[in-house]
Design a protein around this motif. Structure first.
Motif, mmCIF file in Angstrom:
data_model
loop_
_atom_site.group_PDB
_atom_site.id
_atom_site.type_symbol
_atom_site.label_atom_id
_atom_site.label_comp_id
_atom_site.label_asym_id
_atom_site.label_seq_id
_atom_site.Cartn_x
_atom_site.Cartn_y
_atom_site.Cartn_z
ATOM 1 N N GLN A 24 127.375 -2.127 -51.213
ATOM 2 C CA GLN A 24 126.751 -0.893 -51.723
ATOM 3 C C GLN A 24 127.213 0.342 -50.935
ATOM 4 O OE1 GLN A 24 123.840 -0.774 -54.309
ATOM 5 N NE2 GLN A 24 125.155 -2.515 -54.828
ATOM 6 N N ILE A 25 128.513 0.573 -50.905
ATOM 7 C CA ILE A 25 129.034 1.628 -50.041
ATOM 8 C C ILE A 25 128.786 3.041 -50.586
ATOM 9 C CG2 ILE A 25 130.748 0.100 -49.020
ATOM 10 C CD1 ILE A 25 132.886 1.354 -50.752
ATOM 11 N N PHE A 26 128.407 3.135 -51.861
ATOM 12 C CA PHE A 26 128.080 4.441 -52.439
ATOM 13 C C PHE A 26 126.588 4.524 -52.740
ATOM 14 C CE2 PHE A 26 132.521 3.562 -53.661
ATOM 15 C CZ PHE A 26 133.138 4.642 -53.041
ATOM 16 N N TRP A 27 126.125 5.725 -53.022
ATOM 17 C CA TRP A 27 124.707 5.932 -53.308
ATOM 18 C C TRP A 27 124.298 5.315 -54.632
ATOM 19 C CZ3 TRP A 27 121.335 7.080 -49.774
ATOM 20 C CH2 TRP A 27 121.695 7.825 -48.664
ATOM 21 N N ASP A 28 125.170 5.362 -55.608
ATOM 22 C CA ASP A 28 124.864 4.823 -56.933
ATOM 23 C C ASP A 28 126.175 4.440 -57.601
ATOM 24 O OD1 ASP A 28 123.500 4.072 -59.206
ATOM 25 O OD2 ASP A 28 122.258 5.874 -59.267
ATOM 26 N N GLY A 29 126.064 3.660 -58.681
ATOM 27 C CA GLY A 29 127.252 3.269 -59.438
ATOM 28 C C GLY A 29 128.121 2.249 -58.738
ATOM 29 N N ILE A 78 133.739 9.696 -60.658
ATOM 30 C CA ILE A 78 133.817 9.752 -62.124
ATOM 31 C C ILE A 78 132.655 9.019 -62.767
ATOM 32 C CG2 ILE A 78 135.152 9.001 -64.131
ATOM 33 C CD1 ILE A 78 137.696 9.397 -62.364
ATOM 34 N N VAL A 79 132.458 7.745 -62.386
ATOM 35 C CA VAL A 79 131.494 6.925 -63.121
ATOM 36 C C VAL A 79 130.045 7.230 -62.745
ATOM 37 C CG1 VAL A 79 133.153 5.070 -63.474
ATOM 38 C CG2 VAL A 79 131.588 4.955 -61.515
ATOM 39 N N ALA A 80 129.821 7.779 -61.551
ATOM 40 C CA ALA A 80 128.451 8.090 -61.119
ATOM 41 C C ALA A 80 128.189 9.595 -61.092
ATOM 42 C CB ALA A 80 128.184 7.483 -59.739
ATOM 43 N N ALA A 81 129.014 10.337 -61.823
ATOM 44 C CA ALA A 81 128.944 11.798 -61.764
ATOM 45 C C ALA A 81 127.579 12.350 -62.136
ATOM 46 C CB ALA A 81 130.011 12.405 -62.682
ATOM 47 N N ARG A 82 126.885 11.685 -63.065
ATOM 48 C CA ARG A 82 125.637 12.250 -63.581
ATOM 49 C C ARG A 82 124.390 11.487 -63.154
ATOM 50 N NH1 ARG A 82 128.046 14.304 -69.406
ATOM 51 N NH2 ARG A 82 129.833 12.918 -69.162
ATOM 52 N N ASP A 83 124.559 10.389 -62.392
ATOM 53 C CA ASP A 83 123.362 9.660 -61.987
ATOM 54 C C ASP A 83 123.269 9.416 -60.485
ATOM 55 O OD1 ASP A 83 124.918 6.991 -63.739
ATOM 56 O OD2 ASP A 83 125.070 7.337 -61.596
ATOM 57 N N LEU A 116 123.073 11.086 -56.551
ATOM 58 C CA LEU A 116 122.750 12.321 -55.844
ATOM 59 C C LEU A 116 123.969 12.887 -55.135
ATOM 60 C CD1 LEU A 116 119.308 11.325 -54.251
ATOM 61 C CD2 LEU A 116 119.697 12.823 -56.222
ATOM 62 N N ASP A 117 124.945 12.009 -54.835
ATOM 63 C CA ASP A 117 126.126 12.444 -54.094
ATOM 64 C C ASP A 117 127.349 11.639 -54.544
ATOM 65 O OD1 ASP A 117 127.589 13.888 -52.283
ATOM 66 O OD2 ASP A 117 126.782 12.900 -50.493
ATOM 67 N N PRO A 118 127.777 11.841 -55.795
ATOM 68 C CA PRO A 118 128.882 11.033 -56.337
ATOM 69 C C PRO A 118 130.170 11.195 -55.542
ATOM 70 C CG PRO A 118 128.406 12.905 -57.765
ATOM 71 C CD PRO A 118 127.310 12.846 -56.763
ATOM 72 N N GLY A 119 130.829 10.066 -55.297
ATOM 73 C CA GLY A 119 132.114 10.094 -54.604
ATOM 74 C C GLY A 119 132.017 10.055 -53.098
ATOM 75 N N ASN A 120 130.811 10.136 -52.552
ATOM 76 C CA ASN A 120 130.650 10.107 -51.100
ATOM 77 C C ASN A 120 129.928 8.836 -50.669
ATOM 78 O OD1 ASN A 120 131.876 12.620 -50.311
ATOM 79 N ND2 ASN A 120 130.152 13.651 -51.282
ATOM 80 N N PHE A 121 130.259 8.377 -49.469
ATOM 81 C CA PHE A 121 129.713 7.129 -48.978
ATOM 82 C C PHE A 121 128.234 7.259 -48.634
ATOM 83 C CE2 PHE A 121 134.264 6.908 -47.705
ATOM 84 C CZ PHE A 121 134.624 5.877 -48.548
ATOM 85 N N ARG A 122 127.531 6.166 -48.841
ATOM 86 C CA ARG A 122 126.107 6.113 -48.492
ATOM 87 C C ARG A 122 125.946 6.264 -46.985
ATOM 88 N NH1 ARG A 122 123.295 1.677 -46.896
ATOM 89 N NH2 ARG A 122 124.927 0.251 -47.635
ATOM 90 N N GLU A 123 125.034 7.135 -46.575
ATOM 91 C CA GLU A 123 124.797 7.375 -45.152
ATOM 92 C C GLU A 123 123.420 6.907 -44.705
ATOM 93 O OE1 GLU A 123 125.500 11.511 -44.539
ATOM 94 O OE2 GLU A 123 127.688 11.304 -44.612
ATOM 95 N N GLY A 124 122.574 6.536 -45.628
ATOM 96 C CA GLY A 124 121.243 6.054 -45.288
ATOM 97 C C GLY A 124 121.042 4.642 -45.780
ATOM 98 N N GLN A 125 119.816 4.183 -45.706
ATOM 99 C CA GLN A 125 119.504 2.817 -46.119
ATOM 100 C C GLN A 125 119.484 2.698 -47.636
ATOM 101 O OE1 GLN A 125 115.441 0.825 -45.629
ATOM 102 N NE2 GLN A 125 116.583 -0.110 -43.941
ATOM 103 N N GLY A 126 120.067 1.629 -48.136
ATOM 104 C CA GLY A 126 120.056 1.364 -49.569
ATOM 105 C C GLY A 126 119.170 0.176 -49.880
ATOM 106 N N SER A 127 118.973 -0.072 -51.154
ATOM 107 C CA SER A 127 118.165 -1.214 -51.581
ATOM 108 C C SER A 127 118.579 -1.630 -52.981
ATOM 109 C CB SER A 127 116.677 -0.862 -51.554
ATOM 110 O OG SER A 127 115.885 -1.966 -51.926
ATOM 111 N N VAL A 128 118.630 -2.939 -53.221
ATOM 112 C CA VAL A 128 118.970 -3.482 -54.525
ATOM 113 C C VAL A 128 117.818 -4.369 -54.978
ATOM 114 C CG1 VAL A 128 120.592 -4.873 -55.864
ATOM 115 C CG2 VAL A 128 121.418 -3.489 -53.944
#
Length: 226
Positions: A156-161, A90-95, A97-109
């Motif tokens: 950071q278990i999701f891609w964004d949001g 819901i909250v990352a629907a528009r920003d 790349l894959d809302p609602g699915n877990f991050r599968e690659g490397q992230g960075s903050v």
């Protein structure tokens, strides 16, 4: 430290309290995405009207946060990892790349001043076990919510949001347990940003949990615990 619950609402009372504070809560949560609207502007957007000088992207962040808060205050489902996926969708629907699915690659903050934090790879079994063990632990509702809030932000278990999703997840716990709400006042965000950066680096949430407990738990005087 014993993070005893500061407030004692019924669940229905806590839901009504959250809904009566939607504008303030959404105004604060939108800052996670760099949305700098004023509170009156946020209220205007929530009423379904546009605001001159506010981008469509920022308006969408606010609208999607409203949808997220509506979801956690209307759904009767218990909190699970799948429930968190629904919040993120819901909250990352528009920003994302894959809302609602877990991050599968490397992230960075990005932490500022040229520094960044690389979260660990997402291990879904470990995340599920952590959630279940925390929710079943013999600790207060507030302690559970703060622990999951900051664990999820750092991992950071999701891609964004992730921050928005973590905050709504933590408040779902607070509402279900009648413990009030977590909402760090924007006037104290400079300190909060310093603490969250230090926590990302160290992995020790003790200090930021204590500070949030002292500064970011919201409720009604009439519902203060004895």
């Amino acid at each position: 430290m014993d993070f005893k619950d500061k407030y004692a609402f019924t669940k229905d009372e806590n839901i009504r309290f959250a809904r009566s504070n939607f504008a303030e809560l959404i105004h604060t949560d939108a800052r996670f995405e760099g949305v700098n609207t004023t509170l009156p502007q946020t209220k205007t957007i929530l009423a379904g009207m546009g605001v001159s000088g506010v981008s469509i992207d920022d308006i969408n962040v606010i609208i999607d946060l409203k949808r997220g808060w509506n979801f956690i205050t209307s759904s009767k489902d218990v909190l699970t990892l799948e429930y968190e996926q629904k919040i993120n969708q819901i909250v990352a629907a528009r920003d994302s790349l894959d809302p609602g699915n877990f991050r599968e690659g490397q992230g960075s903050v990005y932490l500022g001043q040229g520094e960044s934090f690389t979260p660990p790879d997402v291990d879904i079994k470990q995340e599920r076990d952590f959630l279940l063990s925390t929710l079943s632990a013999q600790i207060s509702t507030t302690d559970k919510a703060l622990t999951i809030l900051y664990h999820n932000m750092r991992n950071q278990i999701f891609w964004d949001g992730n921050k928005r999703t973590a905050m709504l997840t933590a408040n779902k716990i607070m509402i279900d347990g009648g413990a009030g709400l977590i909402n760090v006042p924007l006037s104290k965000w400079e300190t909060w940003n310093e603490l969250i950066s230090a926590y990302y680096k160290s992995g020790d949430m003790t200090e930021i949990k204590l500070w949030t407990y002292q500064n970011g738990i919201k409720g009604l005087d009439a519902r203060k615990s004895n």
